[in-house]
Scaffold this motif. Structure first.
Motif, PDB file in Angstrom:
ATOM      1  N   ASP A   1       1.075   4.044  -2.937  1.00 53.68           N
ATOM      2  CA  ASP A   1       1.048   5.252  -2.610  1.00 53.68           C
ATOM      3  C   ASP A   1       2.134   6.272  -3.250  1.00 53.68           C
ATOM      4  O   ASP A   1       1.986   7.453  -3.267  1.00 53.68           O
ATOM      5  CB  ASP A   1       0.707   5.775  -1.150  1.00 53.68           C
TER       6      ASP A   1
ATOM      7  N   LYS B   1       0.800  -1.317  -0.082  1.00 52.00           N
ATOM      8  CA  LYS B   1       0.102  -0.018  -0.011  1.00 52.00           C
ATOM      9  C   LYS B   1       0.784   1.283  -0.065  1.00 52.00           C
ATOM     10  O   LYS B   1       0.594   2.281  -0.828  1.00 52.00           O
ATOM     11  CB  LYS B   1      -1.027  -0.200   1.197  1.00 52.00           C
TER      12      LYS B   1
ATOM     13  N   ASN C   1       0.059   7.297   6.210  1.00 48.90           N
ATOM     14  CA  ASN C   1       0.506   6.081   6.519  1.00 48.90           C
ATOM     15  C   ASN C   1       1.212   5.941   7.987  1.00 48.90           C
ATOM     16  O   ASN C   1       1.951   5.336   8.413  1.00 48.90           O
ATOM     17  CB  ASN C   1       1.716   5.577   5.569  1.00 48.90           C
TER      18      ASN C   1
END
Length: 178
Positions: A79, A75, A119
């Protein structure tokens, strides 16, 4: 010879009845033994199946854990791809002047900050705040009449905290005690 003990059956008189009773008891015990052996075999089979199921679950968990480790950053890296693309695009634009390059870098930095914040990464920028040894590392001390002692007056390198855990302390200059 005659048996005078009332507790011991006379073999001559009760010979047929005693053999029949013993045979009946033996048959009953044999049937019960067979039933218990069958029950034991079923229990063994159940235990073996449950052991196999536990082993299969352990293998599945191990495989899932390995997959999670291998793709834990998927992820985050997904990103970061637009940030990467922005940097590559800026570097391939040879006709851009300094102002345009700076604007492009600022936009790319904003993209990067957005990704890192989403994050769990936060920036430690303690300028004009009290020195905190848990999040700051003093690399120099200066004298100042404008700020009280123990105040951060310069940030050489920002620090970072990842989900409430210090990742890197901020490198700072602090006002020393007079």
């Amino acid at each position: 010879m005659q048996n005078n003990d009332p507790h011991v059956p006379d073999q001559v008189q009760d010979g047929g009845a005693a053999d029949g009773g013993v045979n009946a008891d033996l048959d009953a015990l044999t049937a019960k033994l067979g039933a218990l052996e069958s029950e034991l075999a079923g229990a063994r089979e159940t235990v073996l199946r449950e052991r196999a199921e536990i082993e299969n679950q352990r293998r599945r968990l191990q495989r899932d854990l390995e997959q999670a480790r291998r793709f834990a950053n998927e992820k985050l890296l997904g990103d970061l791809l637009p940030v990467y693309d922005g940097i590559v695009l800026g570097l391939t634009n040879e006709s851009a002047d300094a102002k345009t390059m700076r604007e492009g870098l600022e936009l790319t930095l904003k993209q990067l900050e957005k990704v890192t914040q989403s994050n769990g990464l936060t920036v430690v920028d303690p300028l004009h705040q009290p020195f905190n040894p848990e999040h700051h590392q003093a690399i120099s001390s200066v004298e100042s009449n404008e700020h009280p002692p123990g105040t951060v007056v310069a940030v050489v390198q920002k620090g970072f905290v990842l989900n409430d855990r210090l990742l890197r302390p901020a490198l700072v200059a602090v006002v020393r005690d007079n």
